[in-house]
Design an enzyme around this catalytic site. Structure first.
Site, PDB file in Angstrom:
ATOM      1  N   ARG A  23     -12.290   6.957  -1.922  1.00 22.17           N
ATOM      2  CA  ARG A  23     -11.198   6.038  -1.594  1.00 22.17           C
ATOM      3  C   ARG A  23     -11.588   4.664  -2.133  1.00 22.17           C
ATOM      4  NH1 ARG A  23      -7.392   7.674   1.792  1.00 22.17           N
ATOM      5  NH2 ARG A  23      -6.753   5.576   2.339  1.00 22.17           N
ATOM      6  N   CYS A  47       0.825  -1.224   0.000  1.00 18.14           N
ATOM      7  CA  CYS A  47       0.000   0.000   0.000  1.00 18.14           C
ATOM      8  C   CYS A  47       0.856   1.271   0.000  1.00 18.14           C
ATOM      9  CB  CYS A  47      -0.983  -0.044   1.143  1.00 18.14           C
ATOM     10  SG  CYS A  47      -2.386   1.059   0.871  1.00 18.14           S
ATOM     11  N   HIS A  91      -3.742  -5.473   1.988  1.00 17.46           N
ATOM     12  CA  HIS A  91      -3.512  -5.657   3.421  1.00 17.46           C
ATOM     13  C   HIS A  91      -4.237  -6.936   3.838  1.00 17.46           C
ATOM     14  CE1 HIS A  91      -2.205  -1.465   4.019  1.00 17.46           C
ATOM     15  NE2 HIS A  91      -3.229  -1.064   3.308  1.00 17.46           N
TER      16      HIS A  91
HETATM   17  N1  GLN Z   1      -1.794   6.898   1.884  1.00 14.74           N
HETATM   18  C1  GLN Z   1      -2.032   5.991   0.841  1.00 14.74           C
HETATM   19  C2  GLN Z   1      -3.360   6.180   0.153  1.00 14.74           C
HETATM   20  O1  GLN Z   1      -4.365   6.413   0.786  1.00 14.74           O
HETATM   21  C3  GLN Z   1      -1.838   4.578   1.347  1.00 14.74           C
HETATM   22  C4  GLN Z   1      -2.768   4.180   2.440  1.00 14.74           C
HETATM   23  C5  GLN Z   1      -2.459   2.831   3.036  1.00 14.74           C
HETATM   24  O2  GLN Z   1      -1.293   2.420   3.190  1.00 14.74           O
HETATM   25  N2  GLN Z   1      -3.518   2.143   3.450  1.00 14.74           N
HETATM   26  O3  GLN Z   1      -3.425   6.065  -1.048  1.00 14.74           O
END
Ligand code: GLN
Length: 245
Positions: free
Chosen positions: A132, A97, A200
């Site tokens: 998101r 990520c 994840h």
């Molecule tokens: N900050 C990054 C995004 O939101 C990665 C987030 C994460 O590692 N879950 O794209």
């Protein structure tokens, strides 16, 4: 004393460990231990230089945008060259990520342009208007040395959209979920031993077969002894069910 030791360099373990990504290291430790393979973790935090020859696998977990801002400059200044030397020598680098995003050229959000180490040709831009990309995800991957396609299942939550350069290969094909950009149909990146993914879960406890592939590759072994994987298989099946695959 084990005659084989998996030597891990954990990059910024205190800052880049969102969603229990530290569980990836625990899983590797257990599976090595059960096989009589030694296991060594060296943390590398802000300001610490790393030795490209002292580790078999470099690991960078996920992080919030603000954590990435904190580590990115340091990663570029004190660790980039060593990471390039390590990958040139065939070592494994795994980024998850936020860690995946930093393997590329840059991660842009708001007025910030966070630099990456450029191990792979990709750029990430956070969408300021789109949602998101959140949810359970399953991808189909075909890795060297494995017979046929297999599935990685996990959970994604990222604002960034990752775009691979023309010559770059994704880690897998999205079966369910969003993946790199939500519309490319691909997830992650893989160039030799450099692997990045949004998954994840943590990734490795949900996909123990992939953990074994990493160990085997990092140690240059032909095979690993079999383990009783009843629990691991159940975890993998549950992650697949959650993703609907
Ligand atoms: N900050 C990054 C995004 O939101 C990665 C987030 C994460 O590692 N879950 O794209």
């Amino acid at each position: 004393m084990a005659d084989r030791v998996l030597r891990i360099c954990a990059l910024y373990p205190d800052l880049m460990n969102i969603y229990a990504d530290r569980g990836n290291l625990l899983l590797l430790e257990r599976r090595c231990g059960w096989r009589g393979i030694g296991f060594e973790v060296t943390p590398a935090g802000l300001g610490q230089r790393i030795d490209p020859d002292a580790h078999d696998l470099f690991y960078l977990g996920g992080g919030q945008d603000r954590d990435q801002l904190l580590v990115a400059q340091d990663l570029v200044e004190t660790k980039r060259d060593a990471l390039h030397a390590a990958t040139a020598a065939g070592r494994v680098v795994l980024g998850v990520c936020g860690g995946y995003q930093l393997l590329g050229h840059s991660y842009a959000f708001g007025d910030e342009q966070v630099p990456g180490v450029g191990l792979v040709d990709l750029r990430t831009v956070r969408s300021e208007t789109g949602p998101r990309l959140i949810g359970n995800v399953a991808i189909e991957v075909e890795l060297p040395g494995t017979d046929g396609p297999r599935i990685l299942a996990g959970f994604e939550n990222h604002g960034g959209r990752t775009h691979l350069g023309a010559g770059e290969q994704a880690l897998g094909r999205v079966l369910r979920g969003h993946g790199n950009s939500g519309d490319s149909g691909f997830e992650g990146v893989m160039r030799g031993g450099v692997i990045g993914t949004y998954l994840h879960g943590p990734l490795l406890p949900k996909n123990a077969w992939f953990a074994d592939w990493l160990v085997q590759r990092a140690l240059g072994l032909d095979a690993l002894s079999a383990l009783d994987d009843a629990l691991e298989d159940a975890a993998h099946a549950a992650a697949r069910r959650a993703a609907g695959v």
